[in-house]
Design a protein around this motif. Structure first.
Motif, PDB file in Angstrom:
ATOM      1  N   ALA A 127       1.234  -0.923  -0.146  1.00 48.41           N
ATOM      2  CA  ALA A 127      -0.133  -0.328  -0.022  1.00 48.41           C
ATOM      3  C   ALA A 127       0.826   1.199   0.527  1.00 48.41           C
ATOM      4  O   ALA A 127       0.722   2.236  -0.534  1.00 48.41           O
ATOM      5  CB  ALA A 127      -1.212  -0.234   1.853  1.00 48.41           C
ATOM      6  N   GLU A 128       1.975   1.193   0.500  1.00 46.78           N
ATOM      7  CA  GLU A 128       3.450   2.084   1.033  1.00 46.78           C
ATOM      8  C   GLU A 128       3.630   2.170  -0.465  1.00 46.78           C
ATOM      9  O   GLU A 128       3.709   3.742  -1.152  1.00 46.78           O
ATOM     10  CB  GLU A 128       3.867   2.015   2.077  1.00 46.78           C
ATOM     11  CG  GLU A 128       5.083   3.391   1.973  1.00 46.78           C
ATOM     12  CD  GLU A 128       4.409   4.854   2.147  1.00 46.78           C
ATOM     13  OE1 GLU A 128       5.226   5.635   1.771  1.00 46.78           O
ATOM     14  OE2 GLU A 128       2.721   4.528   2.833  1.00 46.78           O
ATOM     15  N   GLU A 185       2.096   1.636  -3.471  1.00 44.69           N
ATOM     16  CA  GLU A 185       1.514   2.408  -4.450  1.00 44.69           C
ATOM     17  C   GLU A 185       0.734   3.935  -4.219  1.00 44.69           C
ATOM     18  O   GLU A 185       0.988   4.650  -4.856  1.00 44.69           O
ATOM     19  CB  GLU A 185       0.435   1.253  -4.609  1.00 44.69           C
ATOM     20  CG  GLU A 185      -0.361   0.047  -4.536  1.00 44.69           C
ATOM     21  CD  GLU A 185      -1.985  -1.077  -4.133  1.00 44.69           C
ATOM     22  OE1 GLU A 185      -2.330  -0.104  -3.784  1.00 44.69           O
ATOM     23  OE2 GLU A 185      -1.176  -1.933  -4.990  1.00 44.69           O
ATOM     24  N   ARG A 186       0.955   4.176  -2.731  1.00 44.53           N
ATOM     25  CA  ARG A 186       0.831   5.114  -2.173  1.00 44.53           C
ATOM     26  C   ARG A 186       1.791   6.238  -2.705  1.00 44.53           C
ATOM     27  O   ARG A 186       1.775   7.712  -3.287  1.00 44.53           O
ATOM     28  CB  ARG A 186       0.519   5.665  -0.700  1.00 44.53           C
ATOM     29  CG  ARG A 186      -1.071   5.239  -0.720  1.00 44.53           C
ATOM     30  CD  ARG A 186      -0.660   6.382   0.835  1.00 44.53           C
ATOM     31  NE  ARG A 186      -0.258   4.921   1.842  1.00 44.53           N
ATOM     32  CZ  ARG A 186      -0.165   3.903   2.845  1.00 44.53           C
ATOM     33  NH1 ARG A 186      -1.175   3.603   2.445  1.00 44.53           N
ATOM     34  NH2 ARG A 186       0.823   3.537   3.563  1.00 44.53           N
ATOM     35  N   GLU A 187       3.803   5.556  -2.632  1.00 45.81           N
ATOM     36  CA  GLU A 187       4.545   6.050  -3.639  1.00 45.81           C
ATOM     37  C   GLU A 187       4.165   6.600  -4.681  1.00 45.81           C
ATOM     38  O   GLU A 187       4.423   7.228  -5.285  1.00 45.81           O
ATOM     39  CB  GLU A 187       5.465   5.965  -3.095  1.00 45.81           C
ATOM     40  CG  GLU A 187       5.969   5.471  -1.836  1.00 45.81           C
ATOM     41  CD  GLU A 187       6.065   6.986  -1.203  1.00 45.81           C
ATOM     42  OE1 GLU A 187       6.590   7.754  -2.297  1.00 45.81           O
ATOM     43  OE2 GLU A 187       6.286   6.869   0.279  1.00 45.81           O
ATOM     44  N   GLN A 194       1.738   6.718  -6.443  1.00 40.90           N
ATOM     45  CA  GLN A 194       0.586   7.674  -6.758  1.00 40.90           C
ATOM     46  C   GLN A 194       0.714   8.887  -6.643  1.00 40.90           C
ATOM     47  O   GLN A 194       0.440  10.448  -6.771  1.00 40.90           O
ATOM     48  CB  GLN A 194      -1.178   7.702  -6.141  1.00 40.90           C
ATOM     49  CG  GLN A 194      -1.903   8.209  -6.269  1.00 40.90           C
ATOM     50  CD  GLN A 194      -2.839   8.427  -7.317  1.00 40.90           C
ATOM     51  OE1 GLN A 194      -2.552   6.780  -8.543  1.00 40.90           O
ATOM     52  NE2 GLN A 194      -3.138   9.167  -8.147  1.00 40.90           N
ATOM     53  N   ARG A 195       1.460   9.104  -5.651  1.00 39.00           N
ATOM     54  CA  ARG A 195       2.356  10.297  -4.887  1.00 39.00           C
ATOM     55  C   ARG A 195       3.040  11.378  -6.094  1.00 39.00           C
ATOM     56  O   ARG A 195       3.302  12.371  -6.986  1.00 39.00           O
ATOM     57  CB  ARG A 195       3.417  10.492  -3.989  1.00 39.00           C
ATOM     58  CG  ARG A 195       3.045  11.830  -3.157  1.00 39.00           C
ATOM     59  CD  ARG A 195       3.593  12.029  -1.980  1.00 39.00           C
ATOM     60  NE  ARG A 195       2.982  11.566  -1.202  1.00 39.00           N
ATOM     61  CZ  ARG A 195       3.358  10.174  -0.117  1.00 39.00           C
ATOM     62  NH1 ARG A 195       4.664   9.704  -0.878  1.00 39.00           N
ATOM     63  NH2 ARG A 195       2.555   9.653   1.020  1.00 39.00           N
TER      64      ARG A 195
END
Length: 273
Positions: A103-104, A106-108, A110-111
């Motif tokens: 998840a981290e 994927e967040r990176e 996306q960011r």
């Protein structure tokens, strides 16, 4: 300057995101390798079989039948079958940690995508601003060129009009001067002088040989609007009598040529000649 700062901050943030992605990828790789090693079956240790051969010495005397015979050599037991243990199931904590790392990651990603989109938006806005500024500058230049052309044309027309008016004025002055220096002008002044002489009432103090300069202001049609006496050899009574005569002679005779008319008329009054 703000745009440059934002561009520099976006580049730094993009670099930080890439480094974070590499770090998490290394961590995920280490966890996966450890998990694979943990799940791989360990080979069972092999048991070596011992083979023995009985050697009988023929030279020795056989023992008596009742002697105790040597104990037979027992064969080595067969190795136990190797059983592959079932792979251990990953525990819930490892799964949760893996999910968090995923998840981290994927967040990176996306960011990073959001920052890249923001950077592209800023660049697009800057490009649009430059295009609008260039279009506005071009429009102003065209307007300035059009305005200058119109002003130049107007100045040329004004100059031509002034030159035409000046030429017409000069031509009129030349014509008037030529007319006023002609014999017709002399005859017109003689008619005015005769009209004023007939209207003059000689005062008792007037001596023979009266000669006075008369300045008359008139309007078209000969109507007298003002009288002044210049140099004169008569006294005050003579001067006043000449003024009165000019006013009585109004309207004065008009010239046959309109070019001879002058609003400010000057002639010499000498009634005794």
């Amino acid at each position: 300057m703000n745009t440059a700062r934002r561009s520099g901050s976006s580049a730094w943030r993009l670099q930080a995101v890439l480094l974070s992605i590499l770090f998490h990828a290394a961590v995920l790789g280490a966890l996966g390798w450890g998990w694979w090693r943990y799940r791989s079956p360990k080979p069972a240790p092999q048991q070596l079989a011992i083979e023995a051969t009985v050697v009988i010495d023929r030279t020795t005397t056989p023992a008596p039948a009742d002697a105790a015979s040597p104990a037979p050599v027992q064969a080595a037991p067969a190795p136990a079958p190797v059983t592959t243990p079932a792979p251990p199931q990953p525990d819930a904590e490892a799964q949760q940690r893996e999910q968090q790392l995923r998840a981290e990651h994927e967040r990176e990603l996306q960011r990073a995508a959001d920052e890249r989109a923001e950077h592209e938006r800023v660049l697009r806005e800057q490009r649009e601003q430059r295009e609008r500024a260039a279009a506005e500058a071009q429009r102003r230049e065209q307007e300035a060129a059009t305005r200058k052309a119109a002003e130049d044309a107007q100045r040329a027309r004004d100059k031509a009009r002034r030159e035409s008016e000046l030429r017409a004025q000069l031509a009129e002055e030349e014509r008037i001067n030529a007319a006023r220096g002609s014999a017709a002008a002399t005859e017109w002044l003689a008619l005015i002088r005769d009209r004023v002489t007939r209207a003059w009432i000689r005062p008792p103090s007037a001596r023979p040989g009266v000669n006075c300069e008369v300045l008359v202001t008139q309007v078209p049609g000969g109507e007298v609007t003002g009288v002044e006496i210049g140099s004169c050899n008569g006294d005050a009574a003579v001067r006043e009598s000449i003024k009165a005569a000019v006013l009585r002679a109004s309207p004065l005779p008009t010239p046959s040529n309109p070019d001879l008319f002058d609003r400010s008329l000057k002639f010499n009054f000498h009634p005794d000649e």
